[in-house]
Scaffold this motif. Sequence first.
Motif, PDB file in Angstrom:
ATOM      1  N   LYS A  80      62.271 -99.674  58.689  1.00  0.00           N
ATOM      2  CA  LYS A  80      61.124 -99.283  57.873  1.00  0.00           C
ATOM      3  C   LYS A  80      60.318 -98.182  58.555  1.00  0.00           C
ATOM      4  O   LYS A  80      59.940 -97.180  57.925  1.00  0.00           O
ATOM      5  N   ASN A  81      60.069 -98.331  59.852  1.00  0.00           N
ATOM      6  CA  ASN A  81      59.298 -97.319  60.575  1.00  0.00           C
ATOM      7  C   ASN A  81      60.025 -95.987  60.628  1.00  0.00           C
ATOM      8  O   ASN A  81      59.420 -94.930  60.400  1.00  0.00           O
ATOM      9  N   ARG A  82      61.315 -96.001  60.898  1.00  0.00           N
ATOM     10  CA  ARG A  82      62.046 -94.746  61.069  1.00  0.00           C
ATOM     11  C   ARG A  82      62.237 -94.020  59.742  1.00  0.00           C
ATOM     12  O   ARG A  82      62.160 -92.790  59.691  1.00  0.00           O
ATOM     13  N   VAL A  83      62.461 -94.772  58.673  1.00  0.00           N
ATOM     14  CA  VAL A  83      62.573 -94.146  57.353  1.00  0.00           C
ATOM     15  C   VAL A  83      61.265 -93.474  56.974  1.00  0.00           C
ATOM     16  O   VAL A  83      61.233 -92.335  56.479  1.00  0.00           O
ATOM     17  N   ASN A  84      60.158 -94.143  57.226  1.00  0.00           N
ATOM     18  CA  ASN A  84      58.864 -93.588  56.842  1.00  0.00           C
ATOM     19  C   ASN A  84      58.405 -92.465  57.762  1.00  0.00           C
ATOM     20  O   ASN A  84      57.664 -91.577  57.322  1.00  0.00           O
ATOM     21  N   LYS A  85      58.854 -92.461  58.995  1.00  0.00           N
ATOM     22  CA  LYS A  85      58.590 -91.308  59.863  1.00  0.00           C
ATOM     23  C   LYS A  85      59.263 -90.061  59.297  1.00  0.00           C
ATOM     24  O   LYS A  85      58.693 -88.959  59.324  1.00  0.00           O
ATOM     25  N   TYR A  86      60.493 -90.242  58.809  1.00  0.00           N
ATOM     26  CA  TYR A  86      61.190 -89.116  58.194  1.00  0.00           C
ATOM     27  C   TYR A  86      60.462 -88.650  56.937  1.00  0.00           C
ATOM     28  O   TYR A  86      60.285 -87.444  56.717  1.00  0.00           O
ATOM     29  N   ILE A  87      60.042 -89.597  56.093  1.00  0.00           N
ATOM     30  CA  ILE A  87      59.330 -89.228  54.863  1.00  0.00           C
ATOM     31  C   ILE A  87      58.034 -88.490  55.191  1.00  0.00           C
ATOM     32  O   ILE A  87      57.706 -87.462  54.573  1.00  0.00           O
ATOM     33  N   ASP A  88      57.292 -88.986  56.174  1.00  0.00           N
ATOM     34  CA  ASP A  88      56.050 -88.308  56.580  1.00  0.00           C
ATOM     35  C   ASP A  88      56.337 -86.892  57.072  1.00  0.00           C
ATOM     36  O   ASP A  88      55.614 -85.941  56.750  1.00  0.00           O
ATOM     37  N   LEU A  89      57.400 -86.771  57.852  1.00  0.00           N
ATOM     38  CA  LEU A  89      57.759 -85.461  58.411  1.00  0.00           C
ATOM     39  C   LEU A  89      58.162 -84.483  57.317  1.00  0.00           C
ATOM     40  O   LEU A  89      57.665 -83.351  57.256  1.00  0.00           O
ATOM     41  N   ILE A  90      59.023 -84.927  56.404  1.00  0.00           N
ATOM     42  CA  ILE A  90      59.556 -84.025  55.379  1.00  0.00           C
ATOM     43  C   ILE A  90      58.489 -83.670  54.349  1.00  0.00           C
ATOM     44  O   ILE A  90      58.534 -82.608  53.718  1.00  0.00           O
ATOM     45  N   GLN A  91      57.506 -84.558  54.154  1.00  0.00           N
ATOM     46  CA  GLN A  91      56.427 -84.299  53.196  1.00  0.00           C
ATOM     47  C   GLN A  91      55.179 -83.730  53.885  1.00  0.00           C
ATOM     48  O   GLN A  91      54.121 -83.607  53.268  1.00  0.00           O
ATOM     49  N   ASN A  92      55.341 -83.364  55.167  1.00  0.00           N
ATOM     50  CA  ASN A  92      54.275 -82.720  55.919  1.00  0.00           C
ATOM     51  C   ASN A  92      53.005 -83.580  55.989  1.00  0.00           C
ATOM     52  O   ASN A  92      51.887 -83.088  55.859  1.00  0.00           O
ATOM     53  N   LYS A  93      53.220 -84.864  56.199  1.00  0.00           N
ATOM     54  CA  LYS A  93      52.104 -85.796  56.389  1.00  0.00           C
ATOM     55  C   LYS A  93      51.951 -86.098  57.875  1.00  0.00           C
ATOM     56  O   LYS A  93      52.904 -85.930  58.665  1.00  0.00           O
ATOM     57  N   PRO A  94      50.775 -86.574  58.300  1.00  0.00           N
ATOM     58  CA  PRO A  94      50.638 -87.019  59.689  1.00  0.00           C
ATOM     59  C   PRO A  94      51.616 -88.145  59.986  1.00  0.00           C
ATOM     60  O   PRO A  94      51.734 -89.098  59.194  1.00  0.00           O
ATOM     61  N   ILE A  95      52.363 -88.042  61.077  1.00  0.00           N
ATOM     62  CA  ILE A  95      53.350 -89.056  61.415  1.00  0.00           C
ATOM     63  C   ILE A  95      52.653 -90.256  62.041  1.00  0.00           C
ATOM     64  O   ILE A  95      51.926 -90.123  63.013  1.00  0.00           O
ATOM     65  N   ARG A  96      52.896 -91.434  61.433  1.00  0.00           N
ATOM     66  CA  ARG A  96      52.250 -92.641  61.910  1.00  0.00           C
ATOM     67  C   ARG A  96      53.155 -93.393  62.867  1.00  0.00           C
ATOM     68  O   ARG A  96      54.376 -93.235  62.866  1.00  0.00           O
TER      69      ARG A  96
END
Length: 285
Positions: free
Chosen positions: A268-284
Amino acid sequence: MAWFRRTQKGIQTATEDKKDVPKGLWYKSPTGKIIDAEQLEKNFYVSPEDGYHVRIGSNEYFKILFDENNYTELDKNLSSRDPLEFEDTKKYTDRLADAQAKTGLKDAVRTAVGKSKGNDLVVACMDFTFIGGSMGSVVGEKISRAADYALEHKIPLMVISKSGGARMMEAALSLMQLAKTSAKLAQLADAKIPYISLCTDPTTGGTTASFAMLGDINIAEPGALIGFAGPRVVKDTTGKDLPDDFQTSEFLLEHGFLDFITKRSELKNRVNKYIDLIQNKPIRA
């Protein structure tokens, strides 16, 4: 055991009163490690001693990925028909009915939308318990509709593959799903909507030849079998001995077919890190 032999051995409890240990309290991994079933569930169905990832289905993956296990299932009543009137050892209609009764599923994939660490996410997850996770018309249609939903709402799509390949009972109709799903994923790519492919054990046949290997990132669980034809078929065709780890996640990562391997506890964490990165969001964290 006869009553007189039971008495001689000091066994006083009548057979009908004897209570067996309930099934499912313990799980034994292929490496021989034994773990309490409740502890296994708490550990994301991963054996803590050897890291073996037990096969799980859509219910478990949805629970892992969606916040608070809160999601809306898409097209949940879609089920297969029998246009070819196929029959082998039993009628296809009977095989479908048996699989539905045994698993509680309509077909070999479920699709859902919800929040994952606050991100909107569409997930299509295959279930191997339904006729070996075989890909028929319904699987292709539901994945295509999930892609349509992601396209319409501009949110990422994730497909979790677990399949023995195309469903032979639907013949060419099942093979058409390779092109159908691939075309839908091309539309997502044109719209710059992220598509994440997770390969689990096993991912083989037509799934590998289509959507399972078309992700913007292709990831896998440790030790998963991933390939088109099985190792025995490859060996017989090529006439060569194969490496011990042939068609495992680790082998594919080494040869450039995967972007990374992730433990289920970190999924869950790694998938959402990718989503944050690709959507130019702050990486949590």
